[in-house]
Design an enzyme around this catalytic site. Sequence first.
Site, PDB file in Angstrom:
ATOM      1  N   ARG A  29     -10.174   9.731  -8.298  1.00 44.16           N
ATOM      2  CA  ARG A  29     -10.788   9.581  -6.979  1.00 44.16           C
ATOM      3  C   ARG A  29      -9.990   8.604  -6.122  1.00 44.16           C
ATOM      4  O   ARG A  29      -9.835   8.786  -4.910  1.00 44.16           O
ATOM      5  CB  ARG A  29     -12.240   9.114  -7.114  1.00 44.16           C
ATOM      6  CG  ARG A  29     -12.923   8.974  -5.763  1.00 44.16           C
ATOM      7  CD  ARG A  29     -14.381   8.566  -5.879  1.00 44.16           C
ATOM      8  NE  ARG A  29     -15.198   9.679  -6.343  1.00 44.16           N
ATOM      9  CZ  ARG A  29     -15.837   9.714  -7.505  1.00 44.16           C
ATOM     10  NH1 ARG A  29     -15.731   8.679  -8.329  1.00 44.16           N
ATOM     11  NH2 ARG A  29     -16.557  10.752  -7.854  1.00 44.16           N
ATOM     12  N   GLY A  30      -9.461   7.542  -6.733  1.00 43.33           N
ATOM     13  CA  GLY A  30      -8.679   6.580  -5.979  1.00 43.33           C
ATOM     14  C   GLY A  30      -7.446   7.186  -5.346  1.00 43.33           C
ATOM     15  O   GLY A  30      -7.104   6.875  -4.200  1.00 43.33           O
TER      16      GLY A  30
END
Length: 716
Positions: free
Chosen positions: A276-277
């Site tokens: 997700r980062g």
Amino acid sequence: MTAVRYPFSAVVGHDDLRLALLLNAVHPRIGGVLVRGEKGTAKSTIVRALAALLPELDVVPDCRFGCAPLDADPRCPDGPHDGTASSVRPAQLVELPVGATEDRLVGSLDLERALTDGVRAYQPGLLAAAHRGVLYVDEVNLLHDHLVDLLLDAAAMGRAHVEREGVSVTHAASFLLVGTMNPEEGELRPQLLDRFGLTVHVTASRDVPTRTEVVRRRLAFEADPAGFARRWEDEDADLAKRIAAARERVGSVVLPDSELRRISALCAAFEVDGMRGDLVLARTAVAHAAWRGAESVAEADVEAAARLALPHRRRRDPFDEPGVEEEQLQQALSDAAEHADNPPEGEHDGQPGDEHDEQSGDDRDGRSDDGPDEGGPDGAADPDDGPDGPDGPDGGPDGNGPDGDGPDGGPGGGQAAPEECGEPRRKAPSERPPAPPAAAFRARLLEVPGVGEGAPGRRSRSRSRTGRAVRASTVDGHGIHLPATLSAAAPHQSARGRSGPGLLLRRHDVRHAVREGREGNLVLFVVDASGSMAARERMSAVSGAVLSLLRDAYQRRDKVGVVTFRGDSAEVALPPTSSVDTAAVRMRRLRTGGRTPLADGLLKANKVVGTERTRDPRRRPLLVLLTDGKATVPLKSDVDGRARRAVDDALRAAGLLADAGVASVVVDCENGMVRLGLADRLAGALSAPCLRLEELSADNVAGVVRAVRDGGSRAA
């Protein structure tokens, strides 16, 4: 009359926060903004001002879920929509208060229509109102856990699913999530923290001219809100146009493979969990490029995005300092440049990327021809706005000078203790440097016996006003159990002469919802920090235990406090808190040495418990006393028979805690050939189990506390 909001352009400073909000307005799929900071820093003011800058929305008339005419939700409860009719309305800013209930968030059965028309109809909640707008959660860290779970599901899927009270509904719920919080009041659960795309830490400026201008503008706004807003409407209008233009441009911004490799290398360098980062960093860099009017992402865009997307993802442990060190970021950028400039064998810049198939190969090294673009007047990528005070070193770790590795802090050690002002001061003869905490460990689940009243948390069983309904009752519970009430009334409608729509209810039809949840507790350590016996070993063990419990409290929403007694008095070394950062710093600064004012320590603990009960009467306390029972300081130091009087005073103070119904456990720290057994007498006065220090280690403190639940069967 609509209240006038403070203009976004009139906010002084907070460039990183302004940029984070604007980038989310440009590219809502970034995932929202978490605003961390001390009280009184205009967090809520800035967020509320953002709504006025968002473009107006085309919506289906009379659709309660804000569907777009040309892209309507096929499963909209108000559908189907033919796509021909449309109307325009401003983007919604929906606020979710801390005390909101589950049915207010997700919606529920329309009670009015159920009682008047006798039909089951759905009444939308705040998630429906926030669709295509902004969902603002003030004090998001204090939100009830079951609401957090619902919010997480909707934010992750872009849809809300409602299964309650005989209603089964699903609807679109795509929104820009903005949360504000004060870290001193407790941390967020890791699951919710990761859901926020960007995070910003804000503090009040220490610059006198800046503070002066903040006060001047605020006073001017309060004196004439409408006139003040008119003075800034041109600047706000320009920002709104720039947001609209960037929104149109963001879909065509090219993300070169070189910058994509830079992004991946940065996330790998900071050991970011999951992917997700990486996605958030890529979307933020694209939005930043669109914001500054560029056609492709450059290194400056990635750097600006990293400052906003990585701080809350680099925390490997709740005790890690939030934020990204400037030196660490620059080193990571330098290392990432090698990956950006040197594609792996078989990979070539110019191949289509994951987000933009139309990507060309014109970006040879990922660097912008314009240099480090500042992003316009908002200071997009200004590294000077990075470190913000509290996120910097707080005196450093315990290694800034002696930390107990040398002599045991006795007089003549030749060591000076570092103070907050940075100047060394010589230790008093009876004072020893702080003992380094023992290694932290994973605490077992600690539960207070019985059923509490439901302080929000995830530990002990409790009755709750906001938990899930487990059954219906005619005598107790919170709120009406609507399905059970309607079911009780339905069989009697003919006998009651019902002839039209709606139900005829009687008082005895009403059923209440019995709700059950989990609660958080207050664990209060009362520690003998005097110079007798192995005080440093005691402090090391209890420091490690408290830090371990705090890690557990980070997830279970507990409070933990520490009272120490030494010298002539007791002090609250750690006020009851759920803030992991504050607790970790305080625990590493505990000092030892001096006499033993045991009675004062117990009275101080009684006062802390009383204060917490007044502040939050539903949170049940658990007291853990570490002492040898040797009291040397009576409450009145000028009495004859000092030692005997000091012990009697301590026993009376212990009796006060027992009378107050405080669950306790005593850890006997007495050592040596001759044992007086004074800790056993204290345990009797407290009606608590008594354990030996040998039974207490940094690996089983949680088991000691659990002895309270087991009824003290392991008494020494």
